[in-house]
Scaffold this active site. Structure first.
Site, PDB file in Angstrom:
ATOM      1  N   ARG A  80     -12.363   6.756  -0.477  1.00  0.00           N
ATOM      2  CA  ARG A  80     -11.198   5.869  -0.447  1.00  0.00           C
ATOM      3  C   ARG A  80     -11.576   4.535  -1.074  1.00  0.00           C
ATOM      4  O   ARG A  80     -12.751   4.176  -1.149  1.00  0.00           O
ATOM      5  CB  ARG A  80     -10.747   5.647   1.008  1.00  0.00           C
ATOM      6  CG  ARG A  80     -10.165   6.873   1.651  1.00  0.00           C
ATOM      7  CD  ARG A  80      -9.811   6.606   3.107  1.00  0.00           C
ATOM      8  NE  ARG A  80      -8.677   5.701   3.272  1.00  0.00           N
ATOM      9  CZ  ARG A  80      -7.404   6.067   3.139  1.00  0.00           C
ATOM     10  NH1 ARG A  80      -7.099   7.315   2.814  1.00  0.00           N
ATOM     11  NH2 ARG A  80      -6.435   5.195   3.328  1.00  0.00           N
ATOM     12  N   CYS A 124       0.785  -1.230   0.000  1.00  0.00           N
ATOM     13  CA  CYS A 124       0.000   0.000   0.000  1.00  0.00           C
ATOM     14  C   CYS A 124       0.827   1.295   0.000  1.00  0.00           C
ATOM     15  O   CYS A 124       1.179   1.783  -1.053  1.00  0.00           O
ATOM     16  CB  CYS A 124      -0.992  -0.026   1.159  1.00  0.00           C
ATOM     17  SG  CYS A 124      -2.384   1.048   0.851  1.00  0.00           S
ATOM     18  N   HIS A 157      -3.607  -5.447   1.922  1.00  0.00           N
ATOM     19  CA  HIS A 157      -3.297  -5.792   3.310  1.00  0.00           C
ATOM     20  C   HIS A 157      -3.971  -7.145   3.551  1.00  0.00           C
ATOM     21  O   HIS A 157      -4.262  -7.883   2.633  1.00  0.00           O
ATOM     22  CB  HIS A 157      -3.901  -4.763   4.277  1.00  0.00           C
ATOM     23  CG  HIS A 157      -3.481  -3.352   4.022  1.00  0.00           C
ATOM     24  ND1 HIS A 157      -2.230  -2.892   4.299  1.00  0.00           N
ATOM     25  CD2 HIS A 157      -4.162  -2.292   3.511  1.00  0.00           C
ATOM     26  CE1 HIS A 157      -2.159  -1.596   3.990  1.00  0.00           C
ATOM     27  NE2 HIS A 157      -3.300  -1.217   3.499  1.00  0.00           N
TER      28      HIS A 157
HETATM   29  N1  GLN Z   1      -1.287   6.945   2.285  1.00  0.00           N
HETATM   30  C1  GLN Z   1      -1.738   6.082   1.326  1.00  0.00           C
HETATM   31  C2  GLN Z   1      -3.142   6.244   0.802  1.00  0.00           C
HETATM   32  O1  GLN Z   1      -4.073   6.580   1.515  1.00  0.00           O
HETATM   33  C3  GLN Z   1      -1.480   4.655   1.762  1.00  0.00           C
HETATM   34  C4  GLN Z   1      -2.533   4.059   2.632  1.00  0.00           C
HETATM   35  C5  GLN Z   1      -2.114   2.703   3.119  1.00  0.00           C
HETATM   36  O2  GLN Z   1      -0.928   2.419   3.233  1.00  0.00           O
HETATM   37  N2  GLN Z   1      -3.083   1.875   3.435  1.00  0.00           N
HETATM   38  O3  GLN Z   1      -3.278   6.035  -0.362  1.00  0.00           O
END
Ligand code: GLN
Length: 265
Positions: A136, A99, A213
């Site tokens: 998101r 990620c 993840h």
């Molecule tokens: N900061 C990044 C985003 O929001 C990574 C998020 C994450 O590592 N889950 O895209």
């Protein structure tokens, strides 16, 4: 059981880049190696670590982080640390980058707020967060590993079965692969790199970069075994057979999730 083999895992920024439980990848790698009699040492790599410490490691792991922590890490990595990571990956060290970490490996990251930050530029990709009010990409993700050599090696390890990854994604940033980058996989369920082109992650030499993840490895333990085998081959030039472990719990968890998401394994 082999007692003569030992491996070191370089773990990138355990304090700053463990927001999403990706430490589970390090724990699972360590445990699965130890169960096979392979000694494992975990070496944290952070702001206080001299860059060349990474020259000693055989595997690199990096987890997810929120934008703020990621910015601190990106600034710290610039220069000699980037070159140390590049040397390792170019020499074929297996890596698992989740990620926020793949975003670091790319050319730049545009955070939800603030200025574009330069990445390490190791993988030909860019990541852009469309703003803190944009939705998101969150939810369970399923994808098939399609990166050519990795897919072949995993399919062989799985006795002919397709390598299907079950995971969980939670990112604001959208990643776009450049021409030099090979996608890790093709999305079956979920968003993947950017919710548009069905690509998921990237594969670079032996480095797995993914939005998944889960953590990734406890849910898909064959990835750990591939990394351990690859690291041993790299370090000792030996093609070892890892003894089989009882993965029935992970298999049941995967089957339940695939069933819930309506995906045929
Ligand atoms: N900061 C990044 C985003 O929001 C990574 C998020 C994450 O590592 N889950 O895209």
């Amino acid at each position: 059981m082999s007692t003569q083999h030992s491996l070191k895992i370089g773990w990138l920024y355990p304090q700053l880049m463990s927001t999403y439980g990706d430490r589970g990848n390090v724990i699972a790698l360590q445990q699965r190696a130890q169960w096979r009699g392979i000694a494992i040492e975990v070496v944290p790599y952070d702001q206080s670590t001299p860059p060349d410490v990474l020259d000693q490691v055989d595997i690199i792991a990096g987890g997810g982080a929120q934008d703020r922590q990621q910015e601190i890490v990106m600034r710290d990595l610039a220069g000699a640390k980037t070159e140390a990571i590049r040397r390792k990956l170019d020499a074929g060290a297996p890596g698992v980058f989740t990620c926020g970490s793949p975003q670091l490996l790319g050319k730049y990251y545009e955070p939800g707020q603030g200025e574009r930050i330069d990445g390490m530029g190791i993988i030909d990709l860019v990541s852009k967060h469309p703003g803190i009010d944009a939705p998101r990409c969150i939810g369970n993700v399923v994808f098939e590993v399609t990166a050519k050599r990795l897919a072949q090696e995993l399919t062989e390890m799985l006795g002919g079965q397709k390598p299907i990854i079950v995971g969980f994604e939670n990112h604001g940033g959208r990643t776009f692969l450049g021409e030099q980058a090979e996608a890790l996989g093709t999305v079956i369920k979920g968003f993947g790199n950017n919710a548009e082109d069905k690509t998921e992650g990237a594969f670079y030499h032996n480095a797995i970069a993914t939005y998944s993840h889960g953590p990734l490895i406890p849910k898909n333990p064959f990835i750990a075994d591939w990394m351990i085998k690859t690291a041993i081959k790299n370090k000792y030039g030996e093609d070892i057979q890892l003894s089989k472990l009882d993965d029935s719990l992970a298999d049941r968890a995967r089957a339940t999730m695939l069933d819930r998401l309506g995906v045929k394994d």
